[in-house]
Write an enzyme that holds these catalytic residues in place. Sequence first.
Site, PDB file in Angstrom:
ATOM      1  N   THR A   1     -17.006 -16.435 -62.260  1.00 44.87           N
ATOM      2  CA  THR A   1     -18.198 -16.172 -61.873  1.00 44.87           C
ATOM      3  C   THR A   1     -19.034 -15.507 -62.771  1.00 44.87           C
ATOM      4  O   THR A   1     -18.213 -14.903 -63.926  1.00 44.87           O
ATOM      5  CB  THR A   1     -18.547 -15.703 -60.580  1.00 44.87           C
ATOM      6  OG1 THR A   1     -17.922 -16.832 -59.626  1.00 44.87           O
ATOM      7  CG2 THR A   1     -19.900 -15.424 -59.889  1.00 44.87           C
TER       8      THR A   1
ATOM      9  N   GLY B   1     -15.165 -12.677 -59.584  1.00 43.13           N
ATOM     10  CA  GLY B   1     -13.800 -12.649 -59.336  1.00 43.13           C
ATOM     11  C   GLY B   1     -13.238 -13.263 -58.096  1.00 43.13           C
ATOM     12  O   GLY B   1     -12.568 -12.820 -57.222  1.00 43.13           O
TER      13      GLY B   1
ATOM     14  N   SER C   1     -19.185 -18.414 -49.461  1.00 44.96           N
ATOM     15  CA  SER C   1     -18.859 -17.775 -50.905  1.00 44.96           C
ATOM     16  C   SER C   1     -18.365 -16.225 -50.643  1.00 44.96           C
ATOM     17  O   SER C   1     -18.717 -15.757 -49.428  1.00 44.96           O
ATOM     18  CB  SER C   1     -20.202 -17.652 -51.785  1.00 44.96           C
ATOM     19  OG  SER C   1     -20.115 -16.740 -52.747  1.00 44.96           O
ATOM     20  N   SER C   2     -18.008 -15.626 -51.513  1.00 47.00           N
ATOM     21  CA  SER C   2     -17.775 -14.077 -51.690  1.00 47.00           C
ATOM     22  C   SER C   2     -18.705 -13.290 -52.477  1.00 47.00           C
ATOM     23  O   SER C   2     -18.475 -12.219 -52.675  1.00 47.00           O
ATOM     24  CB  SER C   2     -16.221 -13.888 -52.169  1.00 47.00           C
ATOM     25  OG  SER C   2     -15.233 -14.609 -51.331  1.00 47.00           O
TER      26      SER C   2
ATOM     27  N   ASP D   1     -14.429 -24.122 -52.112  1.00 46.98           N
ATOM     28  CA  ASP D   1     -14.559 -22.759 -51.345  1.00 46.98           C
ATOM     29  C   ASP D   1     -14.458 -23.153 -49.660  1.00 46.98           C
ATOM     30  O   ASP D   1     -14.693 -22.307 -48.933  1.00 46.98           O
ATOM     31  CB  ASP D   1     -15.906 -22.149 -51.480  1.00 46.98           C
ATOM     32  CG  ASP D   1     -15.819 -21.121 -52.612  1.00 46.98           C
ATOM     33  OD1 ASP D   1     -14.586 -20.842 -52.902  1.00 46.98           O
ATOM     34  OD2 ASP D   1     -16.665 -20.726 -53.172  1.00 46.98           O
TER      35      ASP D   1
ATOM     36  N   GLU E   1     -17.780 -21.849 -59.946  1.00 39.51           N
ATOM     37  CA  GLU E   1     -16.426 -21.783 -59.016  1.00 39.51           C
ATOM     38  C   GLU E   1     -15.194 -21.402 -60.093  1.00 39.51           C
ATOM     39  O   GLU E   1     -15.338 -20.405 -60.565  1.00 39.51           O
ATOM     40  CB  GLU E   1     -16.218 -23.000 -58.180  1.00 39.51           C
ATOM     41  CG  GLU E   1     -15.087 -22.861 -57.412  1.00 39.51           C
ATOM     42  CD  GLU E   1     -15.083 -21.446 -56.463  1.00 39.51           C
ATOM     43  OE1 GLU E   1     -14.106 -21.156 -56.106  1.00 39.51           O
ATOM     44  OE2 GLU E   1     -16.059 -20.811 -56.432  1.00 39.51           O
TER      45      GLU E   1
END
Length: 624
Positions: free
Chosen positions: A427, A513, A492-493, A469, A447
């Site tokens: 990312t 990350g 998502s993170s 994901d 991704e």
Amino acid sequence: MRRLFIAVCTGSLLAFACAHDKAASSPASSSPVPTPPLTPQATGQGGAASTVDVRATAAAIEILKGGGNAVDAAVAAAGVLGVTDPYSCGIGGGGFMLIYLADEKRVVAIDHRETAPRAMSREFFYEGGAPIPMMEVLTSGLSAGVPGMVRGWEVALQRYGTRGLSEVLQPGIRVAERGFEVDQFFVDQTTRNVDRFKLFSSTARVYLPGGKPTPVGGIFTNPDMAKTYRLVAEGGSRAFYQGEIARAIVDTLTNPPMAPDASRKVRLGVMQLADLEDYEARVREPVKTTYRGYTVYGVGAPTSGGLAVSLALNLLEGYEPASMSRVDFLHRYLESSRLAFADRTAYVGDPEYVDVPVDGLLSKAYAIERRKAIDPARAAPREVPAGNPFAFQVDPSPAPRMAATVPAVMGSAALAAAELDTPDRETTHIVTSDKAGNVVSYTCTIEFEGGDGIVVPGYGFLLNNELTDFDVPKSPTAPHANIPEPGKRPRSSISPTLVFKDGAPVLALGSPGGSTIITTVLQTLVNHLDFGMPLLEAVAAPRVSQRNSADGASQAEPEFLASPEAAALKEKGHVFGNAGPVAGMNAIGAVTAIRFNPDGTVTVVAEPKRRGGGSAMVVEGAAK
């Protein structure tokens, strides 16, 4: 102290430095875009930008110098990164943009996350009643979601920018046409993906000229990418989501351009033209919490970043760092992260499909209750269960049927922490500000490093594999907030973050990350706000990431593992694994950030070493 070249040079949109301008006397079409010197920190005024790539940062600054605002600059930087950092972001992917509008004194979020095609369902991820092996999904047409990047850019510019796609894409067009000098990090990324890229004739043509990666110092060009950017610059998002580009995307996924000597078959995608034509970006309210007198904004579901960072801060707020040793506070940081990840994994999904208990997760009362699960003397020995935030909703309502059963299937997902939640998920993050006080914190992605590995033939861009994901429980009937469904956005993170004090911006930051994004942002905040580290020091400090893995271990960078703090934490029962399971990668995250100083100046920083070092610049000021 060296004056920023952009403050004293004039010329074209990417007039990087006087010396480079003089050297580049050959026609623009035949000379590569020059590489200005890297500077990880700059302080000044008039606007600022930071990215992982110096050409992208310079593009943002040139837009600001030309009268554009922070939103215009962020999109221009993203356009260049689609060329120079193509394995991390690009128009085949999507992102989340967090914007502070100074004149309105409000924060908005633009969700342009990829969506699952309408024909997608969880059944596609199972074979014979068992989940398909992750690596088969990773590099395939099946893993690609409907790209959101171009629609997100257009919405951001039309609503909050001052320039159009026709102007802000020019730097990206120039870099794609003229090329840029390849560095070691680009070579390493390409080398790690050679076997995947060789499967597809279109990918090998762009990224493996002559059958191998472009060497360090070589000039990489992508004329097909320049062509695509021109089409979008002239026709807007319609040119991407309808017409020739859309048809090429669908054909690429449903009939992948396999190389004649491909070593294996790949699974086909199910995307249709209607999926692209109907894609919509969402303008959403941000999530926010308070922390020791600061107000912290993030992006809410379908990304879990804002909620997880907020919950962890709420947990940490119950401890006073000045009253304990750094080791004791780091212990609480790790355990707070563990609890936040348990809840994030259990409850966060696309809010248009699941009832995400946002108020409960953000509740200070919930944090007080949840904090009871932290042993002040010992680390949890293994994965911990989720809490019950539904009991703390502002307007309590029955929890959805899946809520009671989700904790029982946590950790069993084929595409979850055990295999893919590692630092090699790529990312990139962009921060910009302008002279009017607008601020952008923007994370975009395709991704995995290199996305699904497939370049759209004739158009030069890689497609994402964001559908990895989604969670895929071992049982095809098990409930989960983040299972694949038609039209759904995978969790998502991504964690773009803005911090305010007394109504004024103090800090903007974010990181790439994978799931380590959350802990990278959180640890940077702890370093800066709690430990008092200067911003660049807070960014550069060794990192450790606890994400509630099944074995209870935290991942840590080698520098952290060698520290006295790590040794003391082991005495408290903490177990550490070395971050960097992929050869050549031993770093967690890659932060870019801006600090707004009391004297009206800004200090902007980028990673000094991770990912080869980033680039920070201001419109007027000095680089360090």
